[in-house]
Design an enzyme around this catalytic site. Structure first.
Site, PDB file in Angstrom:
ATOM      1  N   GLY A 177       2.705   2.846  -5.894  1.00  0.00           N
ATOM      2  CA  GLY A 177       2.007   2.369  -7.075  1.00  0.00           C
ATOM      3  C   GLY A 177       0.508   2.254  -6.937  1.00  0.00           C
ATOM      4  CB  ALA A 226      -0.930   0.005   1.213  1.00  0.00           C
ATOM      5  CE1 TYR A 236       4.421  -8.824 -12.320  1.00  0.00           C
ATOM      6  CE2 TYR A 236       3.555  -8.852 -14.564  1.00  0.00           C
ATOM      7  CZ  TYR A 236       3.535  -8.341 -13.274  1.00  0.00           C
ATOM      8  OH  TYR A 236       2.623  -7.365 -12.931  1.00  0.00           O
ATOM      9  CB  SER A 239      -0.844  -8.541 -14.857  1.00  0.00           C
ATOM     10  OG  SER A 239      -0.272  -8.076 -16.068  1.00  0.00           O
TER      11      SER A 239
END
Length: 279
Positions: free
Chosen positions: A13, A10, A166, A137
């Protein structure tokens, strides 16, 4: 009426922007941050805009099972029933690194750390009117978790590639969302916040990352992703089908490999085993 929201990563970004927006709306927010100092600086920035914001920093290193368990204990003591858990924190590593527990770091933080945190918070999440929001994502489309045995992927395969790892971790986020929706009654969704100019691209010194940093000015701003995430906390129940996937604000369908649901179950079982939550 205020509701407490728990946000990982938090202090920067998307996580910071979502926290800032939620605090401005009157939500209490617990910031789970690897660095308490950076968490405190984030709180100070938010209070410049929202002086009365109820913000609490809890130290949580998602790359350490011990730290995750400690943070979950503190969260349970602070709030019996949060409005939402936002599993946002993420890392990208261009070269193979491992967590303190021996797992490949990208998968260890992005998936296993959040899996363990969610399971440890189960008494406060399951059966309540709580939402779990997993920040995934569009990179999940390139995930290939079925290419070799899952234990090898979790510990770090010989053919390690940064973008591949990723993508695998983001596919794991989507599969975790679907399996969690199947097993629990709690509303859980995954969201792609957009291709954003966040600090995740700044911490690797490979030629590929240097190219990415050159195009960062063309990427979306973190605030855009923060808005997409924060919206899911306040959206009407009927707009959030559990197990669903959102591409920013739009309901979408993830790209899953063959046997996707079976793979989701296998990933859950292995994740539960290695994190010690299979009982």
């Amino acid at each position: 009426m205020n509701h407490t929201v728990v946000v990982t990563g938090a202090n920067s970004g998307v996580g910071f922007e979502a926290t800032r927006i939620l605090a401005s709306q009157g939500h209490d927010v617990i910031l789970l941050c690897r660095s308490p100092e950076r968490g405190a600086r984030a709180v100070a920035r938010i209070r410049e805009e929202s002086p009365d914001a109820a913000l609490t920093v809890v130290e949580c290193d998602l790359g350490s099972f011990e730290s995750v368990r400690s943070a979950a204990t503190e969260v349970r003591e602070r709030v019996p029933s949060p409005r939402a858990l936002i599993n946002n924190a993420g890392v990208y590593r261009a070269t193979l690194e491992r967590t303190t527990d021996g797992f490949e770091r990208t998968m260890g933080v992005n998936h296993l750390g959040h899996f363990l945190l969610t399971r440890c918070l189960e008494p406060t999440l399951r059966g309540a009117r709580t939402r779990i929001i997993n920040v995934a994502s569009k990179a999940h489309e390139n995930g290939r978790l079925h290419r070799r045995p899952l234990p090898e992927i979790l510990t770090g395969p010989d053919d390690y590639r940064g973008f591949g790892a990723y993508s695998d971790s983001k596919l794991a986020n989507v599969l975790f969302t679907r399996e969690l929706a199947r097993r629990w009654e709690t509303t859980v969704v995954a969201v792609h916040p957009g291709l954003l100019a966040t600090a995740i691209w700044d911490r690797n010194r490979t030629w590929a990352m240097r190219l990415v940093r050159l195009v960062k000015p063309l990427m979306g701003r973190p605030a855009t992703g923060g808005q997409a995430v924060a919206r899911l906390v306040t959206a009407p129940d009927e707009d959030l089908p559990s197990g669903g996937y959102f591409d920013r604000a739009a309901r979408s369908e993830p790209t899953l490999p063959n046997r996707g649901d079976e793979l989701a179950g296998e990933l859950w079982d292995l994740s539960a085993e290695v994190t010690g939550t299979d009982t």
